[in-house]
Design a protein around this motif. Structure first.
Motif, mmCIF file in Angstrom:
data_model
loop_
_atom_site.group_PDB
_atom_site.id
_atom_site.type_symbol
_atom_site.label_atom_id
_atom_site.label_comp_id
_atom_site.label_asym_id
_atom_site.label_seq_id
_atom_site.Cartn_x
_atom_site.Cartn_y
_atom_site.Cartn_z
ATOM 1 N N ASN A 60 0.824 -1.204 0.000
ATOM 2 C CA ASN A 60 0.000 0.000 0.000
ATOM 3 C C ASN A 60 0.862 1.260 0.000
ATOM 4 O O ASN A 60 1.844 1.349 0.719
ATOM 5 C CB ASN A 60 -0.928 -0.007 1.214
ATOM 6 N N GLN A 61 0.441 2.254 -0.823
ATOM 7 C CA GLN A 61 1.199 3.490 -0.969
ATOM 8 C C GLN A 61 0.515 4.691 -0.299
ATOM 9 O O GLN A 61 0.941 5.827 -0.486
ATOM 10 C CB GLN A 61 1.395 3.798 -2.462
ATOM 11 N N ASP A 62 -0.555 4.451 0.464
ATOM 12 C CA ASP A 62 -1.228 5.550 1.158
ATOM 13 C C ASP A 62 -0.316 6.175 2.204
ATOM 14 O O ASP A 62 0.391 5.467 2.932
ATOM 15 C CB ASP A 62 -2.495 5.046 1.860
ATOM 16 N N THR A 63 -0.347 7.485 2.291
ATOM 17 C CA THR A 63 0.359 8.136 3.401
ATOM 18 C C THR A 63 -0.489 8.075 4.675
ATOM 19 O O THR A 63 0.038 8.179 5.783
ATOM 20 C CB THR A 63 0.649 9.615 3.057
ATOM 21 N N ASP A 64 -1.792 7.898 4.507
ATOM 22 C CA ASP A 64 -2.706 7.746 5.643
ATOM 23 C C ASP A 64 -3.002 6.248 5.814
ATOM 24 O O ASP A 64 -3.780 5.669 5.071
ATOM 25 C CB ASP A 64 -3.995 8.518 5.373
ATOM 26 N N ILE A 65 -2.369 5.636 6.791
ATOM 27 C CA ILE A 65 -2.512 4.198 7.009
ATOM 28 C C ILE A 65 -3.954 3.829 7.316
ATOM 29 O O ILE A 65 -4.458 2.785 6.908
ATOM 30 C CB ILE A 65 -1.577 3.741 8.150
ATOM 31 N N ALA A 66 -4.661 4.714 8.011
ATOM 32 C CA ALA A 66 -6.061 4.445 8.350
ATOM 33 C C ALA A 66 -6.919 4.276 7.107
ATOM 34 O O ALA A 66 -7.866 3.486 7.092
ATOM 35 C CB ALA A 66 -6.608 5.573 9.216
ATOM 36 N N ALA A 67 -6.572 4.996 6.036
ATOM 37 C CA ALA A 67 -7.335 4.902 4.784
ATOM 38 C C ALA A 67 -7.199 3.517 4.175
ATOM 39 O O ALA A 67 -8.168 2.949 3.649
ATOM 40 C CB ALA A 67 -6.863 5.971 3.801
ATOM 41 N N ALA A 68 -5.989 2.964 4.227
ATOM 42 C CA ALA A 68 -5.757 1.614 3.700
ATOM 43 C C ALA A 68 -6.559 0.588 4.492
ATOM 44 O O ALA A 68 -7.210 -0.298 3.920
ATOM 45 C CB ALA A 68 -4.270 1.285 3.746
ATOM 46 N N LYS A 69 -6.519 0.691 5.803
ATOM 47 C CA LYS A 69 -7.262 -0.242 6.656
ATOM 48 C C LYS A 69 -8.762 -0.118 6.415
ATOM 49 O O LYS A 69 -9.482 -1.121 6.373
ATOM 50 C CB LYS A 69 -6.925 0.020 8.114
#
Length: 278
Positions: free
Chosen positions: A196-205
């Motif tokens: 995952n390349q999201d800077t916001d880890i919560a968004a990936a989860k």
């Protein structure tokens, strides 16, 4: 470099090279045909269109059962499903037909295509999207969704690896994820890793939770170290590694079930061939 960023868009280097080769062929053909006021750009565009249509039709015919569940997806060329050699053959056949109708096209078209082929070959198009240098699987320090440190090599455990670079905000990434999840369930001889390349880890989860995807080996790379290392800023990008450290293929853009099945078949064939050589 396998993709080039243009603002919010990332363009495959292969596609840019194809466009450049087409323009070169048209330019050389114009120079050769100038004394008789013959241009070949219209013929080249028609050849390209004929090749693309034929390449898509043949690909869909090969994987027709996989398109039946969603027939309209046959028209969705964003999955990259094209049969290369069928397209080349159809394009050349169309060009030959046009030359048969207008003999004066033969010299400018043949010389233009030859110039384009030479530049294409010299630029290494036959090796794109293959990677020219090794990228160590252990070179990247990543974290799991639970915050544990890991590496691609640790997850691969010596097996062939498919590494998918994705982000929750990327529409093609979201579209292809169910196909990749299904492939992970079916191909136990390969390891699928979702980086995952999201800077916001919560968004990936949140994305994984909302879509109820049952996928293993999801790791986080918010700094984008893997895309930089392999030279692709486009998402999604899927990397294919053999059982060692060698990247043997790279796909830019989203997969459909059919185009992913085609890529995995080719990858498995490549692995089998390498095993026989060893």
């Amino acid at each position: 470099m396998h993709s080039i960023s243009l603002g919010f868009f990332a363009v495959s280097a292969t596609h840019l090279l194809m466009l450049g080769s087409l323009l070169l062929a048209a330019g050389v053909g114009h120079i050769v045909g100038k004394p008789k006021k013959i241009g070949i750009l219209d013929v080249l565009l028609e050849m390209t269109l004929a090749g693309l249509v034929a390449a898509r039709i043949v690909f869909v015919a090969i994987w027709f059962p996989l398109y039946l569940a969603s027939p309209l997806s046959m028209l969705d060329i964003r999955d990259g499903g094209f049969h290369t050699w069928a397209g080349v053959a159809a394009g050349l056949a169309f060009g030959a037909w046009r030359c048969w109708k207008r003999h004066e096209l033969v010299a400018p078209l043949a010389i233009g295509l030859l110039a384009a082929f030479i530049v294409w070959d010299m630029a290494g198009a036959s090796r794109i999207p293959a990677v020219s240098k090794d990228t160590e699987l252990s070179a990247f320090s990543l974290n799991t969704l639970e915050g544990k440190a890991t590496t691609l090599a640790a997850l691969a455990n010596g097996k062939p690896v498919i590494v998918n670079l994705w982000a929750s905000w990327c529409p093609p990434c979201r579209r292809e994820m169910p196909a990749l999840a299904e492939a992970q369930r079916r191909h136990k001889d390969m390891v699928f890793i979702f980086v995952n390349q999201d800077t916001d880890i919560a968004a990936a989860k949140q994305f994984i939770s909302d879509t109820h995807l049952d996928i293993d080996n999801v790791v986080l790379d918010p700094a984008g170290q893997i895309p930089r290392a392999v030279g692709s800023s486009a998402l999604p990008t899927t990397l294919f590694y053999d059982g060692g450290k060698h990247m043997v293929d790279l796909h830019i853009g989203g997969f459909s079930i059919a185009s992913l099945s085609d890529a995995l078949d080719k990858f498995a064939g490549m692995m089998q061939k390498n095993a026989q050589i060893r």
